[in-house]
Design a protein around this motif. Structure first.
Motif, short mmCIF file in Angstrom:
data_model
loop_
_atom_site.label_atom_id
_atom_site.label_comp_id
_atom_site.label_asym_id
_atom_site.label_seq_id
_atom_site.Cartn_x
_atom_site.Cartn_y
_atom_site.Cartn_z
N TYR A 184 0.70 -0.79 0.08
CA TYR A 184 0.12 0.46 -0.07
C TYR A 184 0.97 1.15 -0.19
CZ TYR A 184 -2.99 -3.84 1.77
OH TYR A 184 -4.40 -4.72 2.15
N ASP A 185 1.10 1.99 -1.41
CA ASP A 185 1.71 3.97 -1.24
C ASP A 185 1.17 4.24 -0.96
OD1 ASP A 185 3.69 5.25 -1.44
OD2 ASP A 185 3.62 4.93 -4.11
N LEU A 186 1.27 4.58 0.38
CA LEU A 186 0.25 6.02 1.35
C LEU A 186 1.24 6.99 1.02
CD1 LEU A 186 -0.82 3.98 4.65
CD2 LEU A 186 -2.46 4.38 1.84
N LEU A 187 0.75 8.38 0.89
CA LEU A 187 1.20 9.31 0.89
C LEU A 187 1.80 9.81 1.42
CD1 LEU A 187 1.63 11.55 -2.34
CD2 LEU A 187 -0.35 12.89 -1.65
N GLU A 188 0.80 10.10 2.60
CA GLU A 188 1.52 10.15 3.99
C GLU A 188 2.29 9.59 4.83
OE1 GLU A 188 -1.19 13.56 4.82
OE2 GLU A 188 -0.77 14.60 3.52
N ALA A 189 2.41 8.26 4.53
CA ALA A 189 3.28 7.80 5.16
C ALA A 189 4.07 7.69 6.07
CB ALA A 189 2.74 6.06 4.34
N ASP A 190 4.67 8.25 7.09
CA ASP A 190 5.72 8.13 7.42
C ASP A 190 5.87 7.68 8.79
OD1 ASP A 190 3.87 9.11 8.88
OD2 ASP A 190 5.24 11.09 9.75
N VAL B 259 7.15 3.09 10.58
CA VAL B 259 7.16 2.00 10.38
C VAL B 259 6.44 1.03 9.50
CG1 VAL B 259 8.68 -0.30 11.25
CG2 VAL B 259 9.45 2.24 11.58
N GLN B 260 4.96 1.17 10.69
CA GLN B 260 4.32 0.63 10.47
C GLN B 260 3.39 0.85 8.83
OE1 GLN B 260 1.73 -0.79 13.82
NE2 GLN B 260 3.20 -0.39 15.37
N GLU B 261 3.39 1.63 8.82
CA GLU B 261 2.63 2.06 7.59
C GLU B 261 3.65 2.00 6.73
OE1 GLU B 261 0.45 6.14 8.84
OE2 GLU B 261 2.43 6.28 8.58
N LEU B 262 4.87 1.65 6.25
CA LEU B 262 5.52 1.90 5.28
C LEU B 262 6.32 1.01 5.24
CD1 LEU B 262 7.89 5.68 5.07
CD2 LEU B 262 6.03 4.21 3.49
N ILE C 81 4.83 23.28 -1.10
CA ILE C 81 5.72 21.74 -1.68
C ILE C 81 6.30 21.54 0.22
CG2 ILE C 81 6.21 22.12 -3.67
CD1 ILE C 81 9.03 23.00 -3.37
N LEU C 82 6.41 22.05 0.58
CA LEU C 82 7.71 21.38 2.30
C LEU C 82 6.46 20.46 2.75
CD1 LEU C 82 9.71 22.45 4.12
CD2 LEU C 82 8.38 23.77 5.75
N LYS C 83 5.58 20.94 3.05
CA LYS C 83 4.87 18.97 3.25
C LYS C 83 4.92 17.91 2.52
CE LYS C 83 0.41 17.58 4.74
NZ LYS C 83 -1.52 17.52 4.78
N GLY C 84 5.07 18.18 1.37
CA GLY C 84 5.33 17.30 0.31
C GLY C 84 7.23 16.54 0.94
N LEU C 85 7.90 17.36 0.63
CA LEU C 85 9.48 17.54 0.51
C LEU C 85 9.55 16.24 2.26
CD1 LEU C 85 11.37 20.57 -0.72
CD2 LEU C 85 11.05 18.41 -0.99
N ARG D 17 10.76 11.38 4.67
CA ARG D 17 10.68 10.65 6.28
C ARG D 17 10.85 9.00 5.60
NH1 ARG D 17 10.95 10.17 11.45
NH2 ARG D 17 8.59 9.08 11.31
N LYS D 18 10.18 8.78 4.19
CA LYS D 18 10.14 7.76 3.83
C LYS D 18 11.58 7.24 2.92
CE LYS D 18 4.98 7.68 1.57
NZ LYS D 18 4.48 7.78 0.42
N ILE D 19 11.81 8.13 2.21
CA ILE D 19 13.78 7.31 2.13
C ILE D 19 14.58 7.59 3.41
CG2 ILE D 19 15.40 8.50 1.49
CD1 ILE D 19 14.20 9.99 -1.12
N ASP D 20 14.47 8.27 5.05
CA ASP D 20 15.22 8.03 5.74
C ASP D 20 14.89 6.91 6.14
OD1 ASP D 20 16.62 8.97 7.66
OD2 ASP D 20 15.04 8.23 8.80
N LEU D 21 13.03 6.35 6.61
CA LEU D 21 13.12 4.82 7.02
C LEU D 21 13.36 3.83 6.63
CD1 LEU D 21 9.64 4.83 9.39
CD2 LEU D 21 10.12 3.41 7.56
N LEU D 22 13.22 3.55 5.33
CA LEU D 22 13.83 2.60 4.63
C LEU D 22 14.93 2.33 4.35
CD1 LEU D 22 10.67 3.07 1.42
CD2 LEU D 22 10.71 1.84 3.53
N ARG D 23 15.55 3.57 4.44
CA ARG D 23 16.84 2.99 4.26
C ARG D 23 17.27 3.04 5.89
NH1 ARG D 23 21.11 7.31 6.27
NH2 ARG D 23 22.66 6.78 5.51
N ARG D 24 16.90 3.01 6.97
CA ARG D 24 17.34 2.78 8.34
C ARG D 24 16.48 0.69 8.44
NH1 ARG D 24 14.17 4.39 12.93
NH2 ARG D 24 13.59 5.84 11.03
N MET D 25 15.45 0.62 7.15
CA MET D 25 15.76 -0.69 7.21
C MET D 25 16.26 -1.66 7.06
SD MET D 25 12.21 -1.21 9.53
CE MET D 25 13.20 0.22 10.17
N LEU D 26 16.72 -1.07 6.18
CA LEU D 26 17.91 -1.69 5.14
C LEU D 26 19.31 -1.99 5.94
CD1 LEU D 26 17.16 -0.44 1.65
CD2 LEU D 26 17.11 -2.84 2.13
#
Length: 296
Positions: free
Chosen positions: A69-75, A77-80, A159-163, A168-177
């Motif tokens: 599930y690709d949620l736009l505002e997921a940030d 661990v459990q959402e992503l 665009i600040l909210k989108g950034l 958050r997504k990139i940082d969290l997925l990077r941390r999981m790896l």
């Protein structure tokens, strides 16, 4: 729901896949295979981070895979990500997860071709890593989009909210790896096994991609704030220029607005046009001064 994918009689090991387990099912499996109670409790914790724990007779692994599930505002661990717990030994392989994991289906179909649980563990780990591949492409496209908005777009877009969510997504997925490194290190037997080395190469590739995305999004955020500050400074510069033009004019108007009765200029017939001419001359002088200083 419990599914037995492989059995010891036909394959030399048991592979049991458990989806959305309850306490009773986990206790039965733990009793049958001698699993530690504390590790079984870890299977029930939805936010548990990746880890590798080696015991005397088996190993316990927690892998987090990217959710479908690709949620736009997921940030979070459990959402992503979703958790997959694995109990692994030479005689059994147990996978436990709360939701159906489609990435396991291809591994289940080719389980007959895998000779032992080590090869199965490598195939499952590779499938887990592959779930991060497509999201990295989408995140890279999102970074490119926001980079275009920051550098090229003249519209004042919020665009600040989108950034924020992208970072958050990139940082969290990077941390999981990063936290999955111990798992990959223990899967690779360091004996030149081609399959395990391919899995390691995939892991290195994904960590490199996410490191690059993390650097790019941080630089983009810094650029955004610098651009916003520059735009603010430009606005203040324009306002300052206007104020400099009007300051002497306001001073002159203020003098003539004091309403004293005995002011010699009030009786002069050319007083009014003379003051207007003086104000015009001051304005022109300020303009040419700014041009000489290259402030305009």
């Amino acid at each position: 729901m419990i599914r037995q994918i492989c059995n010891k009689q036909d394959h030399g090991y048991d592979w049991i896949d458990i989806n959305a387990p309850d306490d009773g099912e986990l206790q039965d499996i733990a009793g049958s295979y001698g699993l530690h109670a504390a590790l079984v409790q870890d299977c029930l914790q939805p936010g548990h981070l990746p880890k590798y724990e080696s015991l005397e007779d088996y190993a316990f692994i927690i892998f987090r895979v990217h959710t479908d599930y690709d949620l736009l505002e997921a940030d979070t661990v459990q959402e992503l990500t979703n958790k997959v717990a694995i109990f692994y030994s030479a005689s059994f392989f147990i996978t436990i997860h709360r939701y159906p994991q489609l990435f396991l289906e291809p591994v289940m179909k080719k389980a007959l071709l895998l000779k032992n649980t080590h090869q199965l563990l490598n195939a499952v780990a590779r499938a887990c890593l592959t779930t991060y591949d497509e999201p990295s492409n989408k995140l890279a496209q999102a970074v490119d989009y926001y980079e275009e908005q920051v550098f090229l777009s003249k519209r004042n877009m919020p665009i600040l909210k989108g950034l924020y969510y992208l970072r958050r997504k990139i940082d969290l997925l990077r941390r999981m790896l990063m936290l999955s490194r111990d798992i990959i290190e223990n899967i690779d037997d360091h004996q030149g096994n081609v399959n395990t080395r391919d899995t390691r190469d995939l892991y290195v590739k994904l960590t490199t991609i996410y490191d690059s995305l993390n650097d790019n999004i941080n630089q983009l955020l810094n650029t955004y704030f610098s651009t916003a500050s520059q735009r603010t400074n430009e606005t203040m510069r324009v306002l300052t220029i206007f104020s400099v033009f009007f300051m002497p004019l306001t001073f002159i108007v203020g003098i003539y607005g004091m309403n004293f009765k005995f002011m010699p200029e009030l009786e002069y017939p050319w007083g009014y046009p003379g003051v207007l001419l003086l104000m015009l001359m001051i304005t022109v002088a300020i303009y040419f001064w700014f041009r000489k200083k290259r402030w305009l």
